[in-house]
Enzyme design. Structure first.
Site, mmCIF file in Angstrom:
data_model
loop_
_atom_site.group_PDB
_atom_site.id
_atom_site.type_symbol
_atom_site.label_atom_id
_atom_site.label_comp_id
_atom_site.label_asym_id
_atom_site.label_seq_id
_atom_site.Cartn_x
_atom_site.Cartn_y
_atom_site.Cartn_z
ATOM 1 N N CYS A 73 0.839 -1.196 0.000
ATOM 2 C CA CYS A 73 0.000 0.000 0.000
ATOM 3 C C CYS A 73 0.879 1.252 0.000
ATOM 4 O O CYS A 73 2.048 1.190 0.395
ATOM 5 C CB CYS A 73 -0.907 0.002 1.234
ATOM 6 S SG CYS A 73 -2.309 -1.140 1.129
ATOM 7 N N HIS A 134 -5.966 -1.463 -2.009
ATOM 8 C CA HIS A 134 -5.669 -2.745 -1.375
ATOM 9 C C HIS A 134 -6.772 -3.772 -1.597
ATOM 10 O O HIS A 134 -6.499 -4.981 -1.701
ATOM 11 C CB HIS A 134 -5.453 -2.536 0.131
ATOM 12 C CG HIS A 134 -5.140 -3.790 0.877
ATOM 13 N ND1 HIS A 134 -3.866 -4.298 0.997
ATOM 14 C CD2 HIS A 134 -5.962 -4.661 1.554
ATOM 15 C CE1 HIS A 134 -3.901 -5.417 1.713
ATOM 16 N NE2 HIS A 134 -5.150 -5.657 2.063
ATOM 17 N N ASN A 174 -0.005 -14.451 -9.290
ATOM 18 C CA ASN A 174 -0.687 -15.444 -8.459
ATOM 19 C C ASN A 174 -1.806 -14.725 -7.719
ATOM 20 O O ASN A 174 -1.556 -13.700 -7.087
ATOM 21 C CB ASN A 174 0.264 -16.055 -7.418
ATOM 22 C CG ASN A 174 1.436 -16.766 -8.053
ATOM 23 O OD1 ASN A 174 1.325 -17.359 -9.105
ATOM 24 N ND2 ASN A 174 2.591 -16.692 -7.402
ATOM 25 N N HIS A 185 -2.683 -7.638 -1.295
ATOM 26 C CA HIS A 185 -2.741 -6.496 -2.209
ATOM 27 C C HIS A 185 -2.612 -6.982 -3.650
ATOM 28 O O HIS A 185 -1.793 -7.863 -3.946
ATOM 29 C CB HIS A 185 -1.605 -5.531 -1.884
ATOM 30 C CG HIS A 185 -1.753 -4.185 -2.495
ATOM 31 N ND1 HIS A 185 -2.137 -3.076 -1.765
ATOM 32 C CD2 HIS A 185 -1.583 -3.741 -3.766
ATOM 33 C CE1 HIS A 185 -2.190 -2.025 -2.560
ATOM 34 N NE2 HIS A 185 -1.854 -2.406 -3.780
ATOM 35 N N HIS A 187 -1.234 -7.688 -6.928
ATOM 36 C CA HIS A 187 0.114 -7.539 -7.450
ATOM 37 C C HIS A 187 0.516 -8.786 -8.233
ATOM 38 O O HIS A 187 -0.082 -9.843 -8.105
ATOM 39 C CB HIS A 187 1.124 -7.309 -6.318
ATOM 40 C CG HIS A 187 1.400 -8.535 -5.498
ATOM 41 N ND1 HIS A 187 0.501 -9.053 -4.581
ATOM 42 C CD2 HIS A 187 2.475 -9.365 -5.465
ATOM 43 C CE1 HIS A 187 1.007 -10.133 -4.015
ATOM 44 N NE2 HIS A 187 2.202 -10.337 -4.526
ATOM 45 N N GLN A 189 4.352 -10.528 -10.284
ATOM 46 C CA GLN A 189 5.803 -10.584 -10.153
ATOM 47 C C GLN A 189 6.444 -10.744 -11.522
ATOM 48 O O GLN A 189 5.795 -11.145 -12.495
ATOM 49 C CB GLN A 189 6.220 -11.752 -9.257
ATOM 50 C CG GLN A 189 5.677 -11.669 -7.839
ATOM 51 C CD GLN A 189 6.112 -12.855 -6.993
ATOM 52 O OE1 GLN A 189 7.296 -13.021 -6.704
ATOM 53 N NE2 GLN A 189 5.154 -13.684 -6.597
#
Length: 367
Positions: A73, A134, A174, A185, A187, A189
């Protein structure tokens, strides 16, 4: 797309991505962080010929923190996070607990012994924060927001591919605790590998064999056949097609291909980039509609893995860029576990036929 790069307190890179220039982005990380040493190493399995990454330091990574302590966040109300700014659109930064990291050779020595081949885990792992909200999900983004993430993936693919020793760049998301996500949150990679992973190696070998046998590209032929097979089609646009593969491994699995074969995200043209966000958001929302929530319950969010398959820097001329999206949920309240035959032999058994999965996904839009 406008990018602003800065450095976090421990020396890691952070890049803000905004739709327009001029957004206020705090570039000063005020946390008292010491640089983290990467002890990652890669070991070659002598039986399978596959590289395995050993990153024992990741046991110390942040694990399911309360929402008020989320490190992804923005930094607000006196609480400092990985993102110094009080708000952001998309932010990408080097993982503090990476599986692979530049500088690993400073701490891990290479080893060449019979049956024991070891290399430092040189590479790079980045975290891609899709939004500052979030409680959102990728599927909650609007099309400009999804396009900004695509632009960030593209930017990072180009930057990471240019690093010495990097052989393949892999962007993925994922979603869901069932998948193993430790930060709620929204996101994804990006991994920059110092080796070509075995899945990519096998795909290249199959494509090269197909070329030798037919004189044609495997992925072009596959896409042409699936575009003519309505029983497995899910979505079809002017520049992209989404379909359930004939031999899908997962209960609900969709592959999304651009109609023009390109090696990686950097090679997409503007028309392909412009169409992608709408189709991809449609797919994600169909996945969420597969298993409706009970009346009065919170909206359902199907756990999934979304992965971009890109050609490696060398030796991948036959590979075609495509996205693979799948869920491990096979029915309401039931997961597809990788048990004896899958985990032990990599021999998948699926509980849902690809044709019926495609039919459900086509109908999920109205759910």
């Amino acid at each position: 797309m406008h990018r602003t790069a800065t450095t976090l307190a421990d020396g890691r890179e952070l890049v803000y991505f905004d739709r327009e220039p001029g957004a206020a982005r705090d570039l000063v990380d005020r946390r008292p962080l010491e640089p983290a040493a990467s002890l990652s190493e890669t070991r070659l399995d002598p039986v399978l010929g596959e590289w395995v990454t050993v990153a024992a330091h990741r046991q110390q990574r942040t694990y399911h923190p309360p929402a008020g302590e989320c490190p992804l966040c923005p930094s607000r109300d006196g609480r400092l996070s990985e993102i110094p700014a009080a708000d952001y659109e998309v932010a990408v930064f080097e993982n503090r607990f990476p599986s692979l990291a530049t500088g690993a050779a400073d701490h891990v020595a290479a080893r060449d012994e019979p049956l024991h081949t070891l290399r430092p885990g040189d590479g790079r792992c980045e975290v891609v924060c899709f939004t500052s909200d979030h409680d959102a999900s990728f599927a909650d983004l609007d099309e400009p927001g999804a396009r900004l993430v695509l632009d960030a993936w593209t930017d990072r693919t180009a930057a990471l591919s240019a690093l010495p020793g990097v052989r393949q760049v892999y962007c993925f998301e994922n979603r869901g605790t069932e998948i193993g996500v430790t930060l709620a949150h929204p996101h994804g990679q990006i991994y920059a590998f110092p080796f070509v992973p075995s899945r990519t190696t096998r795909m290249i070998a199959r494509a090269e064999a197909h070329r030798a046998r037919t004189g044609r590209n495997l992925f072009e032929d596959l896409l042409a056949v699936e575009r003519e097979s309505p029983e497995r089609l899910v979505l079809r646009g002017e520049h992209w097609t989404a379909f359930v593969p004939f031999a899908a491994r997962w209960p609900y699995e969709v592959h999304l291909y651009p109609h023009r074969r390109v090696p990686d995200l950097t090679a997409l043209d503007e028309a392909e980039r412009a169409e992608f966000p709408g189709l991809y958001l449609d797919l994600l929302r169909r996945f969420d509609a597969l298993f409706p929530a009970e009346p009065g319950a919170a909206p359902n969010r199907t756990p999934y893995i979304s992965a971009w398959h890109q050609a490696p820097k060398e030796g991948g001329a036959e590979l075609a860029l495509h996205l693979e999206l799948f869920t491990i949920r096979r029915a309401p309240g039931k997961l597809k576990y990788l048990a004896g035959v899958e985990s032990g032999l990599d021999a998948f058994v699926t509980d849902v036929s690809p044709e019926s999965a495609a039919e459900r996904l086509r109908g999920a839009a109205s759910a």
